[in-house]
Design a protein around this motif. Structure first.
Motif, PDB file in Angstrom:
ATOM      1  N   VAL A 171      12.284 112.286  96.918  1.00 33.62           N
ATOM      2  CA  VAL A 171      13.423 113.089  97.364  1.00 33.62           C
ATOM      3  C   VAL A 171      13.878 113.912  96.173  1.00 33.62           C
ATOM      4  CG1 VAL A 171      15.762 113.095  98.264  1.00 33.62           C
ATOM      5  CG2 VAL A 171      14.130 111.399  99.092  1.00 33.62           C
ATOM      6  N   GLU A 172      13.749 115.204  96.288  1.00 32.25           N
ATOM      7  CA  GLU A 172      14.120 116.086  95.185  1.00 32.25           C
ATOM      8  C   GLU A 172      15.352 116.891  95.563  1.00 32.25           C
ATOM      9  OE1 GLU A 172      10.773 118.465  94.233  1.00 32.25           O
ATOM     10  OE2 GLU A 172       9.742 116.859  93.127  1.00 32.25           O
ATOM     11  N   LEU A 173      16.205 117.098  94.575  1.00 31.93           N
ATOM     12  CA  LEU A 173      17.436 117.852  94.775  1.00 31.93           C
ATOM     13  C   LEU A 173      17.336 119.197  94.071  1.00 31.93           C
ATOM     14  CD1 LEU A 173      19.912 114.957  93.951  1.00 31.93           C
ATOM     15  CD2 LEU A 173      19.245 115.713  96.216  1.00 31.93           C
ATOM     16  N   SER A 178      21.581 118.490  91.876  1.00 30.27           N
ATOM     17  CA  SER A 178      21.298 117.419  90.921  1.00 30.27           C
ATOM     18  C   SER A 178      22.410 117.306  89.890  1.00 30.27           C
ATOM     19  CB  SER A 178      19.958 117.684  90.223  1.00 30.27           C
ATOM     20  OG  SER A 178      18.905 117.723  91.146  1.00 30.27           O
ATOM     21  N   GLN A 179      22.886 118.448  89.409  1.00 33.30           N
ATOM     22  CA  GLN A 179      23.941 118.427  88.401  1.00 33.30           C
ATOM     23  C   GLN A 179      25.231 117.855  88.963  1.00 33.30           C
ATOM     24  OE1 GLN A 179      23.388 119.074  85.292  1.00 33.30           O
ATOM     25  NE2 GLN A 179      25.499 118.674  84.643  1.00 33.30           N
ATOM     26  N   ARG A 184      29.071 113.396  89.405  1.00 30.72           N
ATOM     27  CA  ARG A 184      29.814 112.434  90.220  1.00 30.72           C
ATOM     28  C   ARG A 184      29.448 110.994  89.854  1.00 30.72           C
ATOM     29  NH1 ARG A 184      28.902 114.504  94.695  1.00 30.72           N
ATOM     30  NH2 ARG A 184      27.219 113.235  95.526  1.00 30.72           N
ATOM     31  N   MET A 185      28.158 110.748  89.644  1.00 29.92           N
ATOM     32  CA  MET A 185      27.735 109.400  89.250  1.00 29.92           C
ATOM     33  C   MET A 185      28.320 109.028  87.892  1.00 29.92           C
ATOM     34  SD  MET A 185      23.747 109.444  90.491  1.00 29.92           S
ATOM     35  CE  MET A 185      23.430 107.808  89.834  1.00 29.92           C
TER      36      MET A 185
END
Length: 291
Positions: A171-173, A178-179, A184-185
């Motif tokens: 699964v690629e963002l 992604s940023q 958020r993480m």
């Protein structure tokens, strides 16, 4: 060559062709159906050596083993309208010869295309009902289970195949997604770290306060016990001294004076200013006989 010999050769060739077209073999790894003038007359030909009527019957064989369909990556949107590039594969096998042949004409490539379309639609529905975090890490296994459950009945009913497994390889963002996910993480991890650190400080203060309280209590108890023991010792010492003094007051006074002389005359440079007839020199003047 005579005419009879030519006829014999032609007849032998015809017989060979007829026999070769009358015998066929179905392997253990194959499934097969028999047709008669294009109409299916046997939907499940068993493995082994079989016979058919040349030019009347036709046999179509299919691969009975578990096959893998590895499609190209597809773009899906999450419930947050964020785009994901998903690369998945499907393991499937034929379970219903009649349905499979009716839907695909026995063409494995066509079967893979039809199955790929159904898998793509099901994945799109599953991803569209979940957040980015759920499909990336939180609920991927659950997504796959639901895809398999939803596809199994449809694929078997419409294509005659059984879905063995569906897996997402990657699964690629997009870069911007992604940023944002990374930020958020990171924010969530920092918040959890602050909560854990605050909880640790709170526990440490509680432990420290309890230790200080126990220290104060222990010291108070020890001081009280030491004072009690000291008092008991002083009382015992006083009783011993009183008992000894009562038995021979003169000897007791003499030993006390000797101890006082020893402590007083211990230093070489000591100077004492006393009256000559002081009681301190009582035992230094010599003893007088008493009647």
């Amino acid at each position: 060559m005579s005419g009879k010999s030519l006829i014999s050769i032609i007849l032998a060739l015809v017989i060979i062709i007829v026999v070769s077209n009358s015998v066929y073999i179905v392997k253990e790894t194959e499934r097969a159906i028999k047709l008669q003038f294009g109409e299916i007359v046997d939907t499940d030909v068993k493995p082994g050596l079989r016979f058919k009527i040349p030019f009347v019957n036709a046999v179509r064989k299919f691969d009975a083993r578990v096959m893998t369909m590895d499609g190209r990556p597809r773009d899906f949107l999450t419930i947050e309208k964020k785009r994901l590039s998903v690369d998945a594969f499907v393991k499937w096998k034929i379970v219903d010869n009649l349905t499979y042949y009716s839907a695909t004409s026995g063409d494995e490539i066509r079967a893979a295309d039809l199955l790929s379309s159904k898998v793509e639609n099901e994945l799109r529905n599953q991803f569209a009902s979940r957040t980015l975090n759920e499909v990336v890490s939180g609920e991927r296994d659950e997504v796959m289970k639901e895809v398999i459950n939803n596809l199994s009945q449809v694929a078997q009913k419409e294509l005659g195949v059984s879905i063995i497994d569906v897996r997402v390889k990657r699964v690629e963002l997009p870069q911007e997604v992604s940023q944002s996910v990374y930020e958020r993480m990171r924010t969530e991890r920092e918040r959890e770290a602050r909560e854990l650190r605050s909880r640790g400080f709170e526990l440490a203060e509680g432990i420290r306060a309890d230790a200080d309280r126990q220290k104060t209590v222990i010291e108070a108890q020890a001081y009280r016990e030491s004072e009690e023991l000291r008092g008991e010792g002083d009382a015992i010492a006083a009783a011993v001294y009183a008992d000894a003094f009562g038995k021979d007051p003169e000897f007791y006074s003499f030993t006390r004076s000797l101890k006082a002389y020893t402590e007083s005359f211990n230093g070489k440079g000591d100077i004492m200013v006393l009256e000559p007839d002081s009681e301190f020199f009582r035992y230094l003047k010599g003893s007088k006989a008493t009647n």
